[in-house]
Design an enzyme around this catalytic site. Sequence first.
Site, PDB file in Angstrom:
ATOM      1  CE  LYS A  91      23.405  64.369  35.607  1.00 14.48           C
ATOM      2  NZ  LYS A  91      24.188  63.114  35.660  1.00 14.48           N
ATOM      3  CD  GLU A 113      17.097  69.641  40.359  1.00  6.85           C
ATOM      4  OE1 GLU A 113      16.556  70.660  39.890  1.00  6.85           O
ATOM      5  OE2 GLU A 113      17.365  68.628  39.681  1.00  6.85           O
ATOM      6  CB  SER A 380      25.878  57.916  30.506  1.00  2.57           C
ATOM      7  OG  SER A 380      26.280  57.256  31.690  1.00  2.57           O
TER       8      SER A 380
END
Length: 411
Positions: A91, A113, A380
Amino acid sequence: MPAYQMPDEKGYFGRYGGRFVPETLIPALEELTEAYLHYKHDPDFQRELNYYRITYAGRPTPLYYARNMSLALGHDIYLKREDLCHTGAHKINNALGQALLAKKMGKKRIIAETGAGQHGVATATACALFGLECEIYMGAEDMERQALNVFRMILLGAKVHAVKSGTATLKDATSEAIRDWVTNVRTTHYIIGSCVGPHPYPMMVRDFQAVIGEEAREQMLNYAGRLPDVVLASVGGGSNAIGIFYPFIEDEGVRLIGVEGGGKGLDTDQHAASLTAGEYGILHGSASLVLQTEDGQIRTTHSVSAGLDYPGSGPEHAYLKEIGRAEYVAVSDEEALSAFAWVARKEGIIPALECAHAFAYLVKLSAELPAGSIVLVNLSGRGDKDVNHVAQLIYDRADATSETPQTSSPG
Ligand SMILES: *Cc1c(COP(=O)(O)O)cnc(C)c1O
């Protein structure tokens, strides 16, 4: 000129994508698209982004040959180690890119968000780095469940707004963030956390995450001497998957497979497999495959993994499915949980529950592949964030059966 050029000028991937937003946001999306396309081709911007990728985020991440797993499965398994990125997952690649872009655009305030809090933490991190004001919208219900991530964001200097409307979860936090953006669009950039939302977000997030696949493709050629037969990644919104898929799209011999959260099974309504089991619909500003009821209401979803628990996926995935370039499958909570323990024991790596789904499918797929195939799996993120949750699930189950807690393992 490469054959694959998506999206078109209006942000469509075939019939998916586009901009389904209030009229007041269109100028902001146009401004963002223009700025993004400018900086995408600006060598100074790319050099600066690259500097932070290397010195701050820890890129390039290693490609690891998973020897124990390979021996157990009879194939050569390579792992792209996004779990070794700063903050523990892919991310940060997107958060760094968008925060730097916002800074160049002269926007001093960032909003985002977050559901489980992972995107909120990545955003707050990038804002601290670049000296940007940061406000995060989070459902009050989610804040209670993810108290530690809320504290991380506060430590990093972000303001966290508790959203109490509706179900007090991600969906409501997203609506609040959009409302804020409409009001403050002149000073504020909205960092969306996956390859979803109105154009240009799906394209822009893909491009910022494509560094995963660019590195992995080169590393495969260097270490294995050829491209993989299969690339596997988990799909929530789809950003880690599109990031590793994208540089392989024109390599026709490479199968691209996205693995979704199958929850308690596709025959129940407790899953999050929008690409496998969803229909054409509109969610968060774009058209894609979504989980909805017959009258078009977005359905509630379930996955043991918070990062996969989302009723849609990026429009580009829906398109890649439609043209037959990528395949999408789902595995259940149970299968993901046993893969979680299996990866930890086999390789000494505790994976995030999200990518445990990809590993669960790897075990299944191994039985069908010709012996000695090469499979690249996108690891990930790291599983530290999931350990408490998994321990609770295992102990609850042991209580119910009054057995010693154990984790099962495939293969
Ligand atoms: C958030 C998250 C995901 C799911 O999001 P995508 O946009 O589908 O990548 C997957 N893995 C990890 C580790 C995550 O934190």
